[in-house]
Design a protein around this motif. Structure first.
Motif, PDB file in Angstrom:
ATOM      1  N   SER A 159       1.017  -1.335  -0.267  1.00  0.00           N
ATOM      2  CA  SER A 159       0.509   0.009   0.437  1.00  0.00           C
ATOM      3  C   SER A 159       0.991   1.075   0.009  1.00  0.00           C
ATOM      4  N   GLN A 160       0.759   2.352  -0.288  1.00  0.00           N
ATOM      5  CA  GLN A 160       1.078   3.563  -0.152  1.00  0.00           C
ATOM      6  C   GLN A 160       1.755   3.525   0.630  1.00  0.00           C
ATOM      7  N   ASP A 161       0.948   3.829   2.003  1.00  0.00           N
ATOM      8  CA  ASP A 161       1.820   3.908   3.252  1.00  0.00           C
ATOM      9  C   ASP A 161       3.271   3.305   3.359  1.00  0.00           C
ATOM     10  N   ALA A 183      -0.920  10.370  -7.245  1.00  0.00           N
ATOM     11  CA  ALA A 183      -0.992   9.318  -6.743  1.00  0.00           C
ATOM     12  C   ALA A 183       0.250   8.808  -5.888  1.00  0.00           C
ATOM     13  N   TYR A 194       5.623   8.725  -1.391  1.00  0.00           N
ATOM     14  CA  TYR A 194       4.935   7.665  -1.303  1.00  0.00           C
ATOM     15  C   TYR A 194       3.938   7.244  -2.556  1.00  0.00           C
ATOM     16  N   ASP A 196       0.784   5.015  -4.535  1.00  0.00           N
ATOM     17  CA  ASP A 196       0.074   4.687  -4.891  1.00  0.00           C
ATOM     18  C   ASP A 196      -0.439   3.387  -5.852  1.00  0.00           C
ATOM     19  N   TYR A 198      -2.351   1.025  -6.340  1.00  0.00           N
ATOM     20  CA  TYR A 198      -3.620   0.843  -6.835  1.00  0.00           C
ATOM     21  C   TYR A 198      -3.847   1.832  -7.379  1.00  0.00           C
ATOM     22  N   ALA A 199      -3.158   3.544  -6.973  1.00  0.00           N
ATOM     23  CA  ALA A 199      -4.280   4.471  -8.487  1.00  0.00           C
ATOM     24  C   ALA A 199      -3.774   4.468  -9.317  1.00  0.00           C
ATOM     25  N   CYS A 219      -2.751  -4.869   2.046  1.00  0.00           N
ATOM     26  CA  CYS A 219      -1.494  -4.458   2.230  1.00  0.00           C
ATOM     27  C   CYS A 219      -0.784  -5.248   1.930  1.00  0.00           C
TER      28      CYS A 219
END
Length: 246
Positions: A159-161, A183, A194, A196, A198-199, A219
């Motif tokens: 995941s992005q984080d 993103a 960071y 993303d 998915y985006a 994630c």
């Protein structure tokens, strides 16, 4: 065996997990779990036993062919129907119009993407790390298909984080799709962001007419009880995302 809902009748999509009732013991603690990859220095016999167990899971759906790849973070996509490949194909995308043929993609933080046409008569499966996404693995796989994909599923990825990258990665995307600036969010260190995945994938898919995009809510890094994560542990196993038509 759990399948993703929301596809045309007869299309089956899913992703393996760390746990499986047929998981074989491992002498290497870091490879514990239902590893399906031959390239991570696991016992070949153990991996093949896992792959046979997965094929047995598919038997109720009359799956009689299964295709794996040697994945290289490329943009290479192959169509595979009746032909038998004795050596693993090299690339990161697979397409088929053949029923009962399972297409497999292995990941452990990278993004697996399944594509399906409106009628459920053609499917594709691709492996998209940031390099593949930036260089066009989604676009190339769509171009390889004989019909327009309408449905997509985004399997478990980092995941992005948890996915810190450098400025060069952001530039690789935004120079091609400026709208993808949203993103990325700034990291705490200069030149770090960071990303993303998915985006990014959703945007590229929507630009190519894929209107129904499912998944993208897991994630692999944070959910280590369910998924393997390369960023968390460099020596680890791989899950497999699959799609087939019955």
């Amino acid at each position: 065996m759990q399948f993703v809902q929301g596809f045309p009748q007869g299309v089956y999509v899913g992703q393996t997990r760390v746990h499986h009732e047929q998981t074989q013991p491992s002498k290497q603690p870091e490879l514990q779990g239902f590893n399906l990859a031959l390239h991570v220095n696991d016992s070949a016999a153990r991996v093949q036993t896992h792959r046979i167990a997965l094929l047995n899971d598919f038997k109720p759906y009359a799956v009689d062919k299964i295709t794996w790849m040697t994945q290289t973070h490329s943009t290479i996509c192959h169509t595979v129907n009746e032909q038998i490949t004795f050596n693993a194909l090299v690339g990161d995308g697979l397409v088929t119009q053949r029923k009962h043929h399972a297409l497999m993609m292995m990941t452990a933080d990278c993004l697996p993407v399944v594509l399906v046409n409106a009628e459920g008569t053609e499917v594709a499966n691709l492996h998209a790390g940031w390099r593949g996404l930036a260089n066009g693995i989604i676009e190339n796989t769509i171009a390889e298909m004989q019909s327009e994909p309408v449905y997509a599923w985004l399997g478990a990825a980092i995941s992005q984080d948890c996915f810190e990258i450098g400025q060069e990665v952001k530039d690789a995307f935004c120079s091609k799709y400026p709208e993808l600036d949203t993103a990325f969010k700034a990291g705490e260190k200069a030149g770090k962001h960071y990303a993303d995945l998915y985006a990014i994938a959703r945007y590229i898919l929507q630009q190519h007419g894929v209107t129904h995009v499912l998944g993208g809510d897991q994630c692999s890094y944070q959910q280590q009880d369910e998924y393997f994560s390369y960023r968390c542990e460099a020596k680890t196993g791989r899950m497999a995302t699959f799609v087939f038509m019955a």
